[in-house]
Design an enzyme around this catalytic site. Structure first.
Site, PDB file in Angstrom:
ATOM      1  N   GLY A  49     -53.417  32.956 -54.704  1.00 28.10           N
ATOM      2  CA  GLY A  49     -52.826  32.025 -53.744  1.00 28.10           C
ATOM      3  C   GLY A  49     -54.342  30.877 -53.532  1.00 28.10           C
ATOM      4  O   GLY A  49     -55.400  31.087 -53.934  1.00 28.10           O
ATOM      5  N   GLN A  54     -59.019  24.184 -49.998  1.00 34.89           N
ATOM      6  CA  GLN A  54     -59.837  24.612 -50.932  1.00 34.89           C
ATOM      7  C   GLN A  54     -60.112  23.607 -52.159  1.00 34.89           C
ATOM      8  O   GLN A  54     -60.857  23.617 -52.966  1.00 34.89           O
ATOM      9  CB  GLN A  54     -59.138  26.118 -51.659  1.00 34.89           C
ATOM     10  CG  GLN A  54     -59.346  27.152 -50.530  1.00 34.89           C
ATOM     11  CD  GLN A  54     -58.959  28.366 -51.130  1.00 34.89           C
ATOM     12  OE1 GLN A  54     -57.594  28.531 -51.109  1.00 34.89           O
ATOM     13  NE2 GLN A  54     -59.725  29.277 -51.667  1.00 34.89           N
ATOM     14  N   CYS A 103     -61.981  35.707 -52.644  1.00 38.52           N
ATOM     15  CA  CYS A 103     -61.451  34.440 -52.526  1.00 38.52           C
ATOM     16  C   CYS A 103     -62.165  33.510 -53.400  1.00 38.52           C
ATOM     17  O   CYS A 103     -63.256  33.406 -53.735  1.00 38.52           O
ATOM     18  CB  CYS A 103     -61.984  33.727 -50.967  1.00 38.52           C
ATOM     19  SG  CYS A 103     -61.449  32.326 -50.488  1.00 38.52           S
ATOM     20  N   LEU A 104     -61.305  32.313 -53.854  1.00 37.55           N
ATOM     21  CA  LEU A 104     -61.826  31.441 -55.084  1.00 37.55           C
ATOM     22  C   LEU A 104     -62.830  30.784 -54.329  1.00 37.55           C
ATOM     23  O   LEU A 104     -64.030  30.349 -55.217  1.00 37.55           O
ATOM     24  CB  LEU A 104     -60.665  30.537 -55.580  1.00 37.55           C
ATOM     25  CG  LEU A 104     -59.540  31.410 -56.210  1.00 37.55           C
ATOM     26  CD1 LEU A 104     -58.507  30.565 -56.548  1.00 37.55           C
ATOM     27  CD2 LEU A 104     -60.122  32.103 -57.473  1.00 37.55           C
ATOM     28  N   HIS A 145     -54.722  35.598 -45.169  1.00 40.99           N
ATOM     29  CA  HIS A 145     -55.789  35.032 -45.864  1.00 40.99           C
ATOM     30  C   HIS A 145     -55.628  33.718 -46.229  1.00 40.99           C
ATOM     31  O   HIS A 145     -56.522  32.659 -45.867  1.00 40.99           O
ATOM     32  CB  HIS A 145     -56.071  36.035 -46.945  1.00 40.99           C
ATOM     33  CG  HIS A 145     -57.177  35.303 -47.791  1.00 40.99           C
ATOM     34  ND1 HIS A 145     -58.343  36.323 -48.042  1.00 40.99           N
ATOM     35  CD2 HIS A 145     -57.555  34.107 -48.523  1.00 40.99           C
ATOM     36  CE1 HIS A 145     -59.280  35.415 -48.854  1.00 40.99           C
ATOM     37  NE2 HIS A 145     -58.610  34.195 -49.204  1.00 40.99           N
ATOM     38  N   GLU A 146     -54.441  33.262 -46.744  1.00 43.55           N
ATOM     39  CA  GLU A 146     -54.070  31.780 -47.121  1.00 43.55           C
ATOM     40  C   GLU A 146     -54.003  30.918 -45.913  1.00 43.55           C
ATOM     41  O   GLU A 146     -54.864  29.820 -45.924  1.00 43.55           O
ATOM     42  CB  GLU A 146     -52.853  31.911 -47.961  1.00 43.55           C
ATOM     43  CG  GLU A 146     -53.242  32.364 -49.611  1.00 43.55           C
ATOM     44  CD  GLU A 146     -54.481  31.784 -50.202  1.00 43.55           C
ATOM     45  OE1 GLU A 146     -54.827  30.777 -50.045  1.00 43.55           O
ATOM     46  OE2 GLU A 146     -54.845  32.807 -50.926  1.00 43.55           O
ATOM     47  N   HIS A 149     -57.085  29.582 -44.089  1.00 42.25           N
ATOM     48  CA  HIS A 149     -57.474  28.630 -44.845  1.00 42.25           C
ATOM     49  C   HIS A 149     -57.288  27.324 -43.893  1.00 42.25           C
ATOM     50  O   HIS A 149     -58.136  26.359 -44.046  1.00 42.25           O
ATOM     51  CB  HIS A 149     -57.728  28.541 -46.107  1.00 42.25           C
ATOM     52  CG  HIS A 149     -58.321  29.275 -47.042  1.00 42.25           C
ATOM     53  ND1 HIS A 149     -59.720  29.132 -47.367  1.00 42.25           N
ATOM     54  CD2 HIS A 149     -57.951  30.166 -48.107  1.00 42.25           C
ATOM     55  CE1 HIS A 149     -60.120  30.090 -47.947  1.00 42.25           C
ATOM     56  NE2 HIS A 149     -59.199  30.675 -48.567  1.00 42.25           N
TER      57      HIS A 149
HETATM   58 ZN    ZN Z   1     -59.395  32.362 -50.044  1.00 42.97          ZN
END
Ligand code: ZN
Length: 185
Positions: A49, A54, A103-104, A145-146, A149
């Site tokens: 995701g 991000q 998380c990226l 989670h997504e 953001h």
């Molecule tokens: Zn994340």
């Protein structure tokens, strides 16, 4: 299309509430370009995701793509790549379960977060059509989670216990449930 740099924890854009996309922006060229870049970036970085903040764009757009099958999270259902514009999330059942999230934007770390496991999502897709999804279990965690953001939140804000934050290597060595397979998504 281009692979964008994923910004990391500490970058202020990750802490801003993103703005909704206006109806006349949805499906327009700038949004389509951003979406194409996000898809290429997600594939290049190897995540499941990605939210627009991000890649440094403070708008309410996120993508999720889950290959499914056996993963380090257990056996999870597949979800083809889907774009979510201006999503709303509603908790259907507040009972929580914890997962080790990564998380990226927080590379190399993993943290244990408990979240409700039954949610309903209402969204607009990239063509402007309305959609609704009901999600349970791990998928409910992924969506929360997504979409966090888009509100300037990171999973580290939601750690069940501050000691349950670990580097990936130590997580695999000491903390990962022994029965769970470890496949990088
Ligand atoms: Zn994340």
């Amino acid at each position: 299309m281009a692979v964008r740099k994923v910004v990391r924890m500490g970058h202020p854009v990750l802490r801003q509430a993103a703005r909704p996309l206006e109806p006349d922006e949805i499906g327009g060229e700038p949004m389509r370009r951003l979406l194409a870049d996000m898809i290429e970036t997600l594939h290049d970085y190897g995540g499941i995701g990605l939210a627009a903040p991000q890649v440094g764009e403070s708008v309410r757009l996120a993508i999720i793509e889950i290959p499914g099958g056996p993963t380090r999270y257990g056996d999870i259902p597949e979800m083809p790549l889907t774009a979510f514009v201006n999503p709303d999330i509603e908790v259907v059942d507040p009972e929580t379960q914890g997962y080790w999230e990564g998380c990226l934007s927080v590379p190399g770390l993993r943290g244990f977060v408990e979240r409700p496991q039954h949610v309903k999502v209402r969204y607009t897709n990239e063509h402007g059509a309305r959609g609704e999804l009901e999600l349970t279990g791990f998928l409910a965690t992924v969506f929360q989670h997504e979409f966090d953001h888009l509100d300037g939140k990171l999973y580290v804000d939601r750690l069940a216990d501050p000691t349950l934050l670990s580097f990936e290597e130590e997580y695999l060595r000491y903390l990962a449930p022994r029965e769970a397979p470890h496949v990088d998504l």
